[in-house]
Design a protein around this motif. Structure first.
Motif, PDB file in Angstrom:
ATOM      1  N   SER A   1      59.325  50.044  64.299  1.00  0.00           N
ATOM      2  CA  SER A   1      57.936  49.870  63.897  1.00  0.00           C
ATOM      3  C   SER A   1      57.339  48.725  64.715  1.00  0.00           C
ATOM      4  CB  SER A   1      57.847  49.563  62.401  1.00  0.00           C
ATOM      5  OG  SER A   1      56.518  49.733  61.954  1.00  0.00           O
ATOM      6  N   SER A   2      56.037  48.746  64.885  1.00  0.00           N
ATOM      7  CA  SER A   2      55.339  47.742  65.690  1.00  0.00           C
ATOM      8  C   SER A   2      54.060  47.321  64.993  1.00  0.00           C
ATOM      9  CB  SER A   2      54.971  48.312  67.067  1.00  0.00           C
ATOM     10  OG  SER A   2      56.124  48.668  67.771  1.00  0.00           O
ATOM     11  N   ALA A   3      53.622  46.107  65.317  1.00  0.00           N
ATOM     12  CA  ALA A   3      52.351  45.600  64.813  1.00  0.00           C
ATOM     13  C   ALA A   3      51.751  44.675  65.862  1.00  0.00           C
ATOM     14  CB  ALA A   3      52.551  44.855  63.499  1.00  0.00           C
TER      15      ALA A   3
ATOM     16  N   TYR B   1      48.935  41.467  66.483  1.00  0.00           N
ATOM     17  CA  TYR B   1      48.267  40.367  65.796  1.00  0.00           C
ATOM     18  C   TYR B   1      47.458  39.565  66.799  1.00  0.00           C
ATOM     19  CZ  TYR B   1      51.825  41.383  62.279  1.00  0.00           C
ATOM     20  OH  TYR B   1      52.629  42.007  61.374  1.00  0.00           O
TER      21      TYR B   1
ATOM     22  N   ASP C   1      48.305  35.006  60.297  1.00  0.00           N
ATOM     23  CA  ASP C   1      49.152  36.100  60.764  1.00  0.00           C
ATOM     24  C   ASP C   1      50.641  35.781  60.644  1.00  0.00           C
ATOM     25  OD1 ASP C   1      47.150  37.947  61.394  1.00  0.00           O
ATOM     26  OD2 ASP C   1      46.823  37.044  63.365  1.00  0.00           O
TER      27      ASP C   1
ATOM     28  N   ARG D   1      51.775  37.335  57.600  1.00  0.00           N
ATOM     29  CA  ARG D   1      51.743  38.791  57.753  1.00  0.00           C
ATOM     30  C   ARG D   1      52.955  39.294  58.539  1.00  0.00           C
ATOM     31  NH1 ARG D   1      46.394  37.732  56.787  1.00  0.00           N
ATOM     32  NH2 ARG D   1      45.737  36.925  58.798  1.00  0.00           N
ATOM     33  N   THR D   2      53.443  38.509  59.513  1.00  0.00           N
ATOM     34  CA  THR D   2      54.648  38.938  60.242  1.00  0.00           C
ATOM     35  C   THR D   2      55.857  38.944  59.310  1.00  0.00           C
ATOM     36  OG1 THR D   2      55.220  36.707  61.068  1.00  0.00           O
ATOM     37  CG2 THR D   2      53.789  38.073  62.468  1.00  0.00           C
TER      38      THR D   2
ATOM     39  N   PHE E   1      55.583  42.009  57.165  1.00  0.00           N
ATOM     40  CA  PHE E   1      55.872  43.193  57.976  1.00  0.00           C
ATOM     41  C   PHE E   1      57.381  43.420  58.085  1.00  0.00           C
ATOM     42  CE2 PHE E   1      56.654  45.097  62.188  1.00  0.00           C
ATOM     43  CZ  PHE E   1      55.947  46.280  62.052  1.00  0.00           C
TER      44      PHE E   1
ATOM     45  N   ASP F   1      57.655  43.983  67.570  1.00  0.00           N
ATOM     46  CA  ASP F   1      58.417  45.219  67.450  1.00  0.00           C
ATOM     47  C   ASP F   1      59.681  44.922  66.654  1.00  0.00           C
ATOM     48  OD1 ASP F   1      56.734  46.794  69.210  1.00  0.00           O
ATOM     49  OD2 ASP F   1      57.629  45.675  70.860  1.00  0.00           O
TER      50      ASP F   1
END
Length: 169
Positions: A30-32, A34, A40, A43-44, A47, A93
């Motif tokens: 999965s990836s995000a 920011y 953030d 949020r990491t 995640f 990632d």
């Protein structure tokens, strides 16, 4: 065997019926992205925690509480370094097969991080030291733009560690 649905973040299509062995050997990614403001960082952590929780529920991964805590600590330290030294876009990632978790963070900063010399009296700047101490591997690469930091974390507590260390958190 008919094909079932494809799950977000997984790298394969799941059949309608799977054995436990098939489920636990699947690799999930999965990836995000920011902008890497201070908000953030949290949020990491969320995640990564949600990624591991999904692996546990969908793929029957065994993830120790300690591994979840370490993964959140590591991604938080990496994200903090981006905020401090390379503010701007950042890609996160995560990938795992249920045994090891790989966390890779890319940012646009050109300066490669390096651990400070050990100094127990120093306040702050211990993040990279912590990351190096708790990860099974650490890789740093320059990219055409920026850099990429990759670490690997074991998802189960080592059986080689004494039980007192495994219980201590």
């Amino acid at each position: 065997m008919s094909l079932g649905q494809t799950h977000a973040g997984a790298d394969r299509t799941w059949p309608d019926k799977v054995t436990l062995e098939e489920v636990t050997t699947a690799t999930m990614r999965s990836s995000a992205a920011y902008e890497m403001t201070s908000g953030d960082i949290g949020r990491t952590r969320s995640f990564v925690r949600e990624f591991l929780s999904t692996g546990q529920s969908m793929h029957a991964w065994t993830v120790s509480g300690r591994a979840t805590d370490i993964a959140q600590l590591v991604v938080s330290e990496l994200a903090t370094n981006v905020c401090k030294y390379a503010p701007g876009p950042c890609l996160l990632d995560v990938e795992s097969d249920g045994t090891m978790l790989r966390i890779t963070m890319w940012d646009s900063g050109a300066v490669l991080p390096s651990p400070s010399p050990a100094d127990p009296t120093r306040v702050g700047q211990h993040g990279l030291e912590l990351v190096l101490a708790v990860c099974q591997s650490f890789e740093l690469r320059r990219e055409a733009v920026g850099k990429r930091v990759s670490v690997q974390i074991a998802l189960q507590d080592s059986v080689e560690r004494p039980p007192s260390e495994q219980a201590a958190r």
